[in-house]
Design an enzyme around this catalytic site. Structure first.
Site, PDB file in Angstrom:
ATOM      1  NE  ARG C 106      -0.479   0.176   4.975  1.00 58.69           N
ATOM      2  CZ  ARG C 106      -1.051   0.316   6.167  1.00 58.69           C
ATOM      3  NH1 ARG C 106      -2.366   0.446   6.261  1.00 58.69           N
ATOM      4  NH2 ARG C 106      -0.332   0.347   7.270  1.00 58.69           N
ATOM      5  CG  ASN C 144      -4.989   4.291   6.505  1.00 60.47           C
ATOM      6  OD1 ASN C 144      -5.821   4.322   7.401  1.00 60.47           O
ATOM      7  ND2 ASN C 144      -3.865   3.581   6.581  1.00 60.47           N
ATOM      8  CD  GLU C 145      -1.819   4.033   9.631  1.00 58.29           C
ATOM      9  OE1 GLU C 145      -1.032   3.369   8.945  1.00 58.29           O
ATOM     10  OE2 GLU C 145      -2.333   3.601  10.670  1.00 58.29           O
ATOM     11  CD  GLU C 316      -5.919   2.414  11.823  1.00 55.65           C
ATOM     12  OE1 GLU C 316      -4.908   1.749  12.123  1.00 55.65           O
ATOM     13  OE2 GLU C 316      -6.205   2.733  10.651  1.00 55.65           O
ATOM     14  CD  GLU C 364      -2.635  -4.297   8.745  1.00 52.91           C
ATOM     15  OE1 GLU C 364      -3.845  -4.259   9.070  1.00 52.91           O
ATOM     16  OE2 GLU C 364      -1.955  -3.268   8.563  1.00 52.91           O
TER      17      GLU C 364
END
Lengths: 639, 639, 639
Positions: C106, C144-145, C316, C364
């Protein structure tokens, strides 16, 4: 010998022209008489290809020179301008992983690139034409710090092409290369020189003969690059030519470069080098964090005196914290002066500080100068001034009683075939140097081309992995004391084990039948104390055993006069071996306390305290009494 | 079983032809009866493409054979000549950072390159044609040390193409691959096999299913490469085919390669492996620096006996210092013999030393041989001779009472999803092996394809991350003692957590609900002493708790016969677990002092002292008395 | 302020649609009211370019929403599908060594790539159109992040082009850039913006001004990337926009991104961060291995409260072991609840756990969820439920008495010119934060753009290497206590040392004339105890000396109200300095035992025990008595 001079590095292009005259006056007031300029200024001298602006340099030289400063003028070839890459897109060095080393800092060129070499000669020639007879120009510096930032070893296409030509010239026929290298070993045989690449990115290690020849070729490329500028400058000037070498750079043969120059200079950064280039443990590095290694500079002073055939300077002397080591502490007060005196004790003609004023911009803005960025005096200035005030005529440097052979090629052999993780040629030679210095002995470093050793009562030749034939003969003829080993003569010129086994040392009937390398926690004890560490040889032959290992194997064999050392002694063993050999050579040794060092220059003895504590001299140095403070220096008549 | 043989590796192409006969006589005089030749000689057999020179090899085989030596002939495919790159410029392996691994040493090929695979089969076939019926040729070796220098994992274009074909064959439709890998996870879904690259240089870790399939593909490429040579040789010869594997290479499935060969051999370098491939701490490595790890060779002997389906040799036995480890000490006197006896104790048909004479050139010139470079005997020769003199008929190796399952695929799973920095499959399996050996137990290593465990009273299957279905069934049917875990059955074939949770072990009602990994300084204490380290599982289910953690969580669950281990035991815990299980299996264990080891071969027990101190045997090994010196070996009838 | 909410991250695309409704009911039953979805689902929303499938997402939102969950909808731009690379082959980021960072995980995009930026805005706009007015969608998350996996710093061609445009816009004329950067230094002058490359792979370090501008450009690219999605979403929705930041990511200016968003969220992984991103020593990491650093989350809570201009969530929250740190232990029982309470104590509007159910496939699969892979409850679920049960209205977060300035640009300066190996801006700021927290003080983090400090009785501004002009003015106007330094104002905006020398702090007549950096074992003692470590400055000027070094040099200068700190204090010195300053500001401090921490929220004080031992509160926290168990939390009315 005239009184040593002090000087400083200066960058007129960094400061307003209006400031130059004031700076020059302040330099003179500080006792400085030399100023090095110009070595990074190519983009200001030739802003576009063929478009020149020498006016500012004319004026800078005039201003500085008229203030009474002698100019050392640098060729700016360590910093080719950005436009150079348009002309020579393939001029960049390439690292071992195949990546070009890009523009944006300095030294972005491959020594083997012939196009850039010609450009460097061109600008050197133009500077020579213009300033070669300028009365203010007292010396020249070519380029800057060859090999700094690991810039000798390059794997560019230019280097590959050059290597093939170099090999063709050396071997004539590729079958002779195959035979010399032993390429039969893993079917590595070539049928044409064009098939041969630089020895990087191979699956496992390349043939060491291949690697060694590549290292020789790269060193020759440095020599040729320098020689091209020498050839361009020489017709225009009678001033001496020099280059400023660095500390612990072994990637090219400095003696070979030095043969083409009148003066060797070097850049002495004691605190940076301790942090960045020391093999000593954490405790040592902590104890000397603000003083630098007490022997590292001394070693290089002696080395570059040899490279300069007697004529040498410190071109850049650390004046305060630097910016490039993992940690950059301030020197202990007094160390700037001590470092300067140490250089003078070793015969420096001049010591120049780097730099005059801390620059407030670009890469080195955290590097101290003699002035702060706001032009106020930094702490180093007063120490330089104090040295200047105390300078007077000194005796000739003369010859030291001990000779220590240093050979760059030996270093390449050790690097190419390390055999043990800690086995590094510089480390070995420096261990020996430190032992000599801790015994109070002054040392001359000798190149491997030395043909006459008669000036030195004691000669040491550790780690000389390939015998230089003349030196072997000189050793045979020497009537003083000589110790060689370990690893002496371990390889032929073609990087092979000699058929009759090493060391083939004249006068010592000994053969090294095998060697082993040792973990740091697995030393081999010597019978008389101390141990071999890292490297140990097994020796056969009729030579008498002078020292043995605790396991009975010979450790030092031969005679009092001519001995071979079969391992890497630790500090305890080296101390004993060195003192015993010195005694045999009729040399007095000293028992110096921690951090105290001496260096003799003719009839004068310099005593220096590198420790952070005061040291009592009573009973330590003949003729000296009382206490030497931290960073203290003392001059004595030699006993 | 016939008397074990000794042999040596020899390179006629490295020495004058006139020397060959003398060397052969000396080999025979040293008690050697086998000689391996030819495996790096391609450039001498085919100096230019299609241009052959077999004459020298004909003569070498004749000379050696006529002296009474059996020839092991190697195919030279680990060292393709330089001209091969002209024919196949894309044959080089590519490392994880995308750099081709260049010519200049050896093993410079990608296993997946079909062009090179055909060339390898071609030269193998030609050798087979010429020497397949030669009476002196007693065995063949294909290539040399697959995987050495990390040469299995390659990211070349050839590998990428092969991987896509392999995937297409495995999954048929790319949507099945997406489903199997769970590519929905981060929108990693593909629409064509052509879109799939090798899993290197991704931003963060690649999908583990992607990585595992790549590892399977690479292993299959090794198998196919080997099989191509087998197919080329087989029609021409009845002599057994072999390959010489290395130590702690897990990158391909040795069992799968071994299925195509008659004999497995391996290259045993105890000191190099201790320095280079051990997980043990500094103190251990210091203590065994001159002896090697006392269990590492034993483990590989047992492993390759399994890979060879009972037939195995040591093809290269370290005879003195090597050249390639971080440190290369000399063996303790006696160790060359001890290492040889250890191999024989494990059933080696032959032990060959590497190499006959230390070569004075190229990459391995610092690697000891049985002769020194000057052809004088090196220390290893006398030790080999002493073994030869003592050799006689020995009982069949037979079956050991303990079986330990080793699975290469499991290693790829652990590497792909390490979860804890120290969590390495080999380390885990080897910890278990060491515990067995310290208890005096002899071990058979079992491949994951084992379908019948009845020969082994005790079976251990640690870390088997993906169940091989037949083995799971065999375990269910086994009426001895069996312990599996940790991480057993943790993944499906598609690298997913099984829906019903691991371990799905027959006869043990336990589910691993979660796991944790641990810093080395954060072990989890076990109630009976010792601890889990690195890896710990939390288990639910009705299986009885045999051992618990100090915090009350189950540590070993199941029955005396069939137990699951929920963590990685430290040495203390492993010792208890192994001895208790052995007791349950009716096996006697020994309390061996530090460095002492035993291995049973049929009715004979070998006792070996790996420590550097003498060890008293009284009360330690039944039937043995007195003291075994350092490096000492003893043969006893089994009690 | 409404009662804080709990939520969870959920991936409907990972599970059968038939399962969604049950999951939703279970979430509600667990006390959760928010669910984040969609942020990695691009390949399911647009399986092929321009071919959409929103149906499943429509149904997922409906199912979850109708169960009573508020939806946080993510844009899927952190995971561009494989086909995106066909459209934009040059969209990948490139690492410092020049290697593209490939597809297969990603975040495989370069923020500076304009084509991909447009694609990201396109999908965001489409989602906005479709769901912007959906009543279940209560908030949006963009991407995201940012910056996770080191994805901000890229050396792609797209980045190079963007950088040149950015420079042209900033400097107008390249000669102004040359002047600003001081390119004269090493002939680095440019004649066109097109000549300028990113500052990687230079021979030695690039000009720090070059590097700093590159870092600014890269940060601006993140801001622009985010802003493009904001612009695409804003017309379609009134729901707040957010991004989930990470821990210890300093590579872009979070405040600048935050200005375009309504809410800041972050992803809190206490155990992963302790293992992966802590400067603390081994003993600390061992002691807190199952609890996480007691101050790391608190720091980020305060940081992101500032980034969110008061509105912030934990998006999260670690619920059990993670999969990505060197070791991944299970939390001490109770820690999941404690971490949640800590967030609430700092004013979190919501805490969402990552993730609902442990996924059994892909990268994950070893990351814990609230449910196990078999859908049974994992240990975290009960702890979340317990928090949910105890939640009620809480006072407004209000303003903390202490302000701590954090500036991302300062971090880039420290990274660009580290000067000492340990000299890291985050480490310095976090040392100060820890000292404040150990003294029981609650902290507001202040952005460098702060113009009014009046709300904070005590303001600390360590390491602010370039002064933000408004902050300097605000400090001058502040009538509380303020301490700045070390390294404050050390550089101008152009990365030059200011002509008048740092720090140019209003109200403090002090000039930093030079600095030094220190080995960890060479601290500089302070007269009152403790020491400076790593970084130490020498100060001149008329400012009174508040603290001195043991060697007499000033350590803290100025007045009680406005002081400058001339070094990096160790824990002992920081504790004294912080408590003394708090006292001067009229703030009470606490003497907290190891592992105990407090945080005040309005009239409520939270007390948390991060140690693995029970801690007595008697006489420690006013109004509290008895013992707090490991992982225990307590709420008290503030005294």
């Amino acid at each position: 010998m005239p009184t040593p001079k002090l000087g400083v590095c200066y960058y007129p292009e960094h400061w307003p022209e209006a400031r130059w005259a004031l700076d020059a006056r302040m330099m003179r007031a500080a006792g400085l008489s030399l100023v090095r300029i110009g070595e990074f200024a190519w983009s200001r001298l030739e802003p576009r290809p063929g478009e020149f602006d020498f006016g500012w340099l004319d004026r800078a030289i005039a201003t500085l020179g008229e203030a009474g400063l002698g100019i050392v003028l640098g060729t700016p070839t360590a910093t080719p301008p950005r436009w150079m890459l348009e002309r020579h897109p393939d001029m960049l060095a390439v690292d071992a992983e195949g990546r070009p080393r890009k523009f944006g800092s300095r030294r972005h060129y491959c020594f083997a690139h012939e196009g850039y070499r010609a450009e460097a000669a061109r600008i050197a020639g133009l500077l020579g034409e213009r300033y070669g007879r300028n009365p203010h120009v007292v010396a020249w510096q070519i380029d800057n710090e060859y090999g700094c930032h690991d810039t000798v070893v390059s794997y560019s296409d230019a280097a590959a092409r050059g290597f093939r030509r170099w090999l063709a010239a050396r071997y004539g026929d590729v079958s002779r290369l195959d035979e010399a290298w032993g390429n039969v070993f893993w079917s590595m045989e070539y049928t044409a020189f064009e098939e041969i690449d630089p020895p990087n990115l191979t699956v496992t290690e390349a043939n060491p003969a291949h690697t060694l020849d590549y290292r020789r070729f790269l060193s020759d490329a440095v020599v040729a690059f320098n020689a091209a500028q020498v050839a361009a400058l020489r017709p225009h000037t009678d001033a001496p030519l020099s280059h400023n070498y660095m500390g612990r750079i072994l990637s090219f043969d400095h003696f070979a470069v030095g043969r083409d120059l009148e003066i060797a200079t070097w850049d002495s950064y004691p605190l940076g080098f301790l942090e960045d280039r020391s093999d000593q443990g954490e405790d040592w590095r902590r104890r000397f964090a603000r003083q630098g290694d007490p022997d590292f500079q001394a070693f290089h002073h002696d080395l570059y005196r040899a490279v300069g055939k007697g004529r040498w300077w410190v071109m850049e002397q650390q004046p305060g914290p630097v910016n490039w080591a993992p940690h950059n502490p301030a020197p202990l007060p007094g160390m700037v002066a001590l470092w300067t005196w140490e250089a003078i004790a070793h015969g420096a003609e001049a010591v120049c500080y780097f730099r005059w004023r801390q620059v407030p911009f670009a890469q080195e803005q955290m590097h101290a100068g003699l002035l702060r960025p706001d032009a106020a005096p930094a702490p180093g200035l007063a120490e330089a001034r104090a040295v200047a005030d105390a300078l007077d005529d000194l005796p000739e440097t003369g010859t030291a009683p001990v000779g220590l052979v240093v050979d760059y090629q030996a270093s390449w052999v050790w690097e190419t075939e390390r055999q043990g993780a800690e086995c590094d040629y510089f480390r070995l030679v420096f261990d020996v140097y430190r032992a000599l210095r801790c015994a109070g002995l002054s040392v001359d470093i000798l190149p491997p081309t030395t043909r006459d050793l008669s000036a030195h009562a004691l000669v040491l030749a550790p780690g000389l992995a390939i015998w230089p034939e003349p030196l072997r003969e000189a050793l045979a003829a020497h009537d003083g004391i000589a110790i060689a080993g370990p690893r002496t003569g371990a390889k032929t010129d073609a990087f092979r084990i000699p058929e009759a086994l090493p060391p083939q040392m004249p006068g010592v009937d000994a053969r090294v039948t095998r060697i082993e390398t040792l973990r740091d926690d697995c030393p081999v004890a010597l019978a008389e104390g101390g141990a071999f560490r890292f490297w140990r040889e097994f020796v056969e032959g009729d030579a008498p055993v002078l020292e043995a290992c605790a396991d009975g194997e010979p450790a030092l064999v031969g005679t009092r006069e001519r001995a071979y050392l079969a391992g890497w002694p630790d500090d305890i063993a080296l101390d004993r071996i060195v003192r015993r050999a010195a005694g045999a050579a009729g040399l007095a040794t000293l028992a110096l306390p921690d951090g105290l060092r001496v260096r003799d220059r003719g009839s004068v003895r310099f005593v220096m305290n590198y420790s952070a504590e005061p040291v009592s001299l009573d009973g330590v140095v003949p003729g000296a009494t009382g206490t030497l403070p931290p960073a203290g220096t003392l001059r004595l008549p030699r006993a």
